[in-house]
Design an enzyme around this catalytic site. Structure first.
Site, PDB file in Angstrom:
ATOM      1  N   ASN A   1      14.360  34.449  52.534  1.00  0.00           N
ATOM      2  CA  ASN A   1      13.865  33.599  51.461  1.00  0.00           C
ATOM      3  C   ASN A   1      12.412  33.259  51.790  1.00  0.00           C
ATOM      4  OD1 ASN A   1      13.281  31.558  49.698  1.00  0.00           O
ATOM      5  ND2 ASN A   1      15.096  30.324  50.147  1.00  0.00           N
TER       6      ASN A   1
ATOM      7  N   HIS B   1      18.110  27.292  40.653  1.00  0.00           N
ATOM      8  CA  HIS B   1      19.226  26.998  41.582  1.00  0.00           C
ATOM      9  C   HIS B   1      20.476  27.799  41.202  1.00  0.00           C
ATOM     10  CE1 HIS B   1      17.477  22.688  42.304  1.00  0.00           C
ATOM     11  NE2 HIS B   1      17.068  23.500  43.267  1.00  0.00           N
TER      12      HIS B   1
END
Ligand code: AMP
Length: 397
Positions: free
Chosen positions: A7, A179
């Site tokens: 990430n 999200h």
């Protein structure tokens, strides 16, 4: 199959190495302050923790350090980088192009680049991570897992803004939601906990961290979510305002001669819990001060009230709700927020159990509603990295 999950943020790389399909956590870490002389590495492996401060000039150097640590004689968990069969990448914006995770090829790289206009702070570092991983692990397949993908099932009447339609047609201005990896993971896990097939479960999933979003899930699919074109819309967040009257901007622009860049900074970095309290963006600090500091209390009251309003509106969207699910740092630990946002909803079938609520913290999974509650209340610690590893495994195997 050994899978590396990456990430990449603008100045950070979060990573985790998994052995799949058991999802065994082999090693994980975070490289922060990339570009600085005092970049910080936190690396956990075999129950050990290694912290190091050193200069890391860019993402390429950060990934090289990661590769060295996981293969090192002392700190390593694999003997050669060629053991990594796949790399799963978190990509923030997939626009309307991607409604699921994909194997990365030249077309996907172009697609992610085209979406960069919609997420200028996120997609460019995500792409940098992809390009570097492709050269560092040439034998591995790469997979993109998009934050927006789970929300691509939202119907047009929920994703279209009431603006002149040409802005959607010309520039794709619409609600995308974020999200998604977290909302998707807690949806699947909640279905398991409720003993229902995922395509029959109706949920309100609340991801409450420094960024906060809430999603209405019908039959396992996202049908509405609070974040919009960008992650600024919706709930009150650590430093982001969430919903406000857009005319406030015109009014303040005149009063204080503010420009677009000022609003970008004010709404994204100086608002939310920090802006209201003038003290902190961290919920714990405000909870510690709320008995003695009025603005700390006001910030928390506004946060919880807004959350409760969204829960109520998503109950109307869904009609028949199996469970309200809390996740993220505040969702998993903030018993006060869970208690306040779920109280006074008894007429809607929501009954929280105060004792269970107080006891369910620090990564514990559990049900915190009373046995008589029609709508269950669940706490499910999120696992975005694990979900990225699962998607990567499914596509590569
Ligand atoms: P995240 O972005 O998911 O790491 O969440 C960060 C937020 O979780 C911060 O506002 C923290 O204050 C909050 N948080 C973490 N632990 C607790 C806790 N024990 N009680 C209340 N909030 C917490």
């Amino acid at each position: 199959m050994i899978i590396l999950v990456i990430n990449c943020g603008s100045s950070s790389i979060k990573f985790q190495l998994f052995d799949m399909p058991t999802k065994k956590d082999m090693a994980k870490g975070l490289i922060e302050r990339i570009g600085e002389d005092d970049a910080k590495i936190t690396y956990k492996y075999n129950g050990e923790k290694h912290v190091e401060v050193l200069p890391i000039k860019d993402h390429k150097a950060g990934l090289a350090k990661l590769a060295q640590m996981i293969t090192d004689e002392k700190t390593g968990v694999i003997s050669s980088l060629s053991e990594i069969e796949a790399v799963g990448h978190r990509v923030v914006h997939g626009g309307e192009c991607y409604n699921s995770s994909v194997l990365i090829d030249e077309t996907v790289i172009k697609g992610i680049d085209e979406c960069a206009e919609l997420a200028p702070l996120h997609n460019p570092p995500n792409l940098m991570g992809i390009n570097e991983a492709m050269s560092m692990f040439p034998g591995a397949k790469n997979v993109a897992v998009f934050d927006t993908a789970f929300h691509q099932t939202i119907p047009d009447y929920a994703f279209t803004y009431p603006l002149p339609h040409k802005y959607y047609e010309d520039y794709k201005v619409r609600r995308y939601g974020f999200h998604g990896t977290s909302h998707a993971y807690v949806t699947e896990r909640s279905a398991e906990l409720l003993g229902k097939p995922v395509d029959q479960v109706n949920l309100i999933t609340c991801h409450l961290g420094n960024g906060c979003s809430i999603t209405a899930v019908k039959n396992g699919k996202s049908v509405d979510t609070s974040m919009g074109l960008t992650p600024l819309e919706g709930l009150v967040m650590g430093t982001r305002s969430g919903d406000i009257d857009p005319a406030i901007l015109f009014y303040l622009a005149k009063k204080e001669n503010l420009k677009m860049e000022d609003f970008d900074r004010i709404l994204n970095k100086e608002s939310g819990l920090l802006g209201i309290s003038g003290i902190s963006n961290d919920q714990r600090n405000l909870e510690d001060l709320q008995d003695t500091n009025e603005r700390a209390k006001l910030a928390l009251d506004i946060f919880d009230y807004k959350l409760k309003k969204y829960i109520g509106s998503y109950m109307a969207v869904l009609n028949d709700v199996d469970a309200i699910v809390f996740t993220g740092g505040i969702g998993e630990n903030g018993s006060l927020t869970r208690g306040k946002s779920c109280s006074g909803l008894e007429a809607l079938g929501v009954q929280i159990d105060d004792r269970k609520n107080e006891e369910t913290i620090r990564g514990k999974e559990g049900e915190i509603s009373k046995p008589s509650s029609k709508v269950k209340i669940l706490v499910v610690p999120t696992d975005e990295e694990g979900r990225i590893a699962s998607d990567t495994y499914q596509l590569v195997k």
